[in-house]
Design a protein around this motif. Structure first.
Motif, PDB file in Angstrom:
ATOM      1  N   PHE A 157       0.816  -1.219   0.000  1.00 54.26           N
ATOM      2  CA  PHE A 157       0.000   0.000   0.000  1.00 54.26           C
ATOM      3  C   PHE A 157       0.852   1.273   0.000  1.00 54.26           C
ATOM      4  N   ILE A 190       1.262   1.745  -3.614  1.00 53.22           N
ATOM      5  CA  ILE A 190       0.055   2.301  -4.240  1.00 53.22           C
ATOM      6  C   ILE A 190      -0.048   3.799  -3.929  1.00 53.22           C
ATOM      7  N   LYS A 235       2.333   5.633  -6.073  1.00 49.78           N
ATOM      8  CA  LYS A 235       1.873   5.573  -7.467  1.00 49.78           C
ATOM      9  C   LYS A 235       0.703   6.542  -7.723  1.00 49.78           C
ATOM     10  N   THR A 236      -0.247   6.609  -6.778  1.00 45.57           N
ATOM     11  CA  THR A 236      -1.485   7.366  -7.027  1.00 45.57           C
ATOM     12  C   THR A 236      -1.432   8.797  -6.485  1.00 45.57           C
ATOM     13  N   LYS A 239      -7.643   9.063  -9.034  1.00 42.37           N
ATOM     14  CA  LYS A 239      -7.456   7.890  -8.167  1.00 42.37           C
ATOM     15  C   LYS A 239      -7.450   8.293  -6.689  1.00 42.37           C
ATOM     16  N   LEU A 269      -8.647   5.628  -4.127  1.00 40.40           N
ATOM     17  CA  LEU A 269      -7.686   4.547  -3.891  1.00 40.40           C
ATOM     18  C   LEU A 269      -6.531   5.064  -3.017  1.00 40.40           C
ATOM     19  N   SER A 286      -5.622   3.520   0.543  1.00 44.49           N
ATOM     20  CA  SER A 286      -4.286   2.980   0.807  1.00 44.49           C
ATOM     21  C   SER A 286      -3.666   3.596   2.054  1.00 44.49           C
ATOM     22  N   SER A 338       5.494   9.384 -10.447  1.00 45.14           N
ATOM     23  CA  SER A 338       4.504  10.203  -9.771  1.00 45.14           C
ATOM     24  C   SER A 338       4.916  11.670  -9.768  1.00 45.14           C
TER      25      SER A 338
END
Lengths: 256, 102
Positions: free
Chosen positions: A81, A84, A87-88, A94, A97, A101, A248
């Motif tokens: 997580f 994630i 990444k987001t 997103k 998400l 996370s 990112s």
């Protein structure tokens, strides 16, 4: 006893508080309400209590390796997580998400660190003459750990946005490496991977007993005497997280 | 040949050493384990409070709940002295693992 309990509680609280402060700062930067943290903390504390209460049963599972298996799962969960999140981070669509996370990370970190605190304090509840000093020491340790978190939070949100993202990502990258390093140690401790010899010893430089060693451990999983597997997984996790962070960051700069 | 011998060793042949925790002390507090060998420590906590078996030198850390036992694998170790302690009661719970040259 008092000093010892300051150290133990500080170490546990510091690890969770560091992750929490960085994620709260990222929420602030992304203009997301920070209220998710309340739910995550409550869930984490419930989880930590359940884990602590059932530790004896969990420990006896899988030929006495249940504790390691649960902790390995927690480390892997937090690691996934964190990835994630990285990444987001700068993908507005997103956002859900991203928040989910952060909830998982903080809740799982509290389960991991909080359960140890509960087990430690609970052990002393049957020893009245020690319980008060341990509680006082614990409160001081928790206070210092939370203060460091608050310090990091304000440090990050007072940086320029670009620097704040870079700094937060750097901490998450180090935390991710630390998680994998600790996970490897548990795999070895439980004999779930072939046993390994230590490949170097830097305890002459920074001892794990020292304050600097402890801070480096909380921040980046410092290990004076690592094994090959540990170093490889540490480097791999740093490389993967840095790759995600770079992507990112580029998205963020493009979005302006 | 030696490599094959090590790989083919069945898990059962891992030497087991028992350490008991009583009144926040380790029994035995010092033990000698074979050099370059994986060893299984069986730690039995007879106290009514939890203890955390910890060693920076061995890279090990494990909570042993009250009145229960835990398993910790260590090694293979080079010759030397590896201190361990009970993190919850470090004043009394101290011990050492010795690894001697063959």
């Amino acid at each position: 006893m008092l000093i010892n309990s300051v150290g133990i509680i500080l170490r546990e609280v510091l690890e969770a508080s560091l992750i929490m402060s960085v994620l709260l700062a990222l929420s602030h930067l992304n203009q997301i309400s920070r209220s998710w943290c309340i739910g995550a903390t409550i869930m984490g504390l419930i989880g930590a209590t359940l884990y602590a209460v059932n530790l004896a049963t969990i420990s006896s599972l899988y030929d006495g390796l249940g504790q390691e298996i649960v902790n390995i799962c927690l480390y892997v969960l937090i690691f996934i997580f964190v990835l994630i999140i990285v990444k987001t981070l700068s993908q507005k669509p997103k956002a859900k998400l991203f928040v989910f996370s952060m909830v998982v990370c903080v809740a799982a970190a509290i389960v991991r660190e909080g359960s140890e605190v509960i087990i430690y304090l609970n052990g002393f509840s049957s020893i009245p003459e020690l319980f008060t000093p341990v509680l006082i020491g614990g409160a001081i340790g928790a206070g210092i750990g939370l203060s460091v978190g608050v310090f990091f939070y304000y440090l990050i949100i007072n940086l320029s946005a670009v620097n704040a993202y870079c700094f937060s990502l750097a901490i998450l990258i180090l935390v991710a490496g630390g998680l994998m390093s600790q996970m490897t140690q548990l795999l070895l401790q439980a004999d779930l991977v072939p046993s390994q010899s230590v490949i170097w010893d830097t305890s002459w430089l920074v001892s794990e007993h020292s304050l600097v060693g402890q801070i480096l451990f909380a921040l980046m999983g410092y290990e004076a005497t690592p094994t090959m597997l540990q170093v490889v997984l540490y480097v791999v996790s740093i490389v993967i997280t840095t790759g995600f962070a770079y992507g990112s960051f580029k998205t963020y700069k493009k979005a302006g | 040949m030696l490599l094959f011998a090590v790989i083919s060793l069945p898990a059962l042949s891992t030497p087991v050493f028992e350490i008991e925790i009583r009144n926040h002390l380790f029994f035995p507090s010092e033990l000698t384990v074979p050099v370059n060998t994986k060893v299984k420590l069986l730690i039995i906590n007879r106290d009514s409070s939890a203890e955390e078996f910890e060693s920076y030198e061995l890279n090990r850390e494990k909570i042993i709940p009250a009145n229960s036992k835990g398993v910790v694998f260590i090694g293979p170790l080079k010759p030397g002295v590896y201190p361990f302690f009970g993190e919850f009661f470090p004043k009394t719970a101290q011990g050492k693992i010795h690894v001697n040259e063959q």
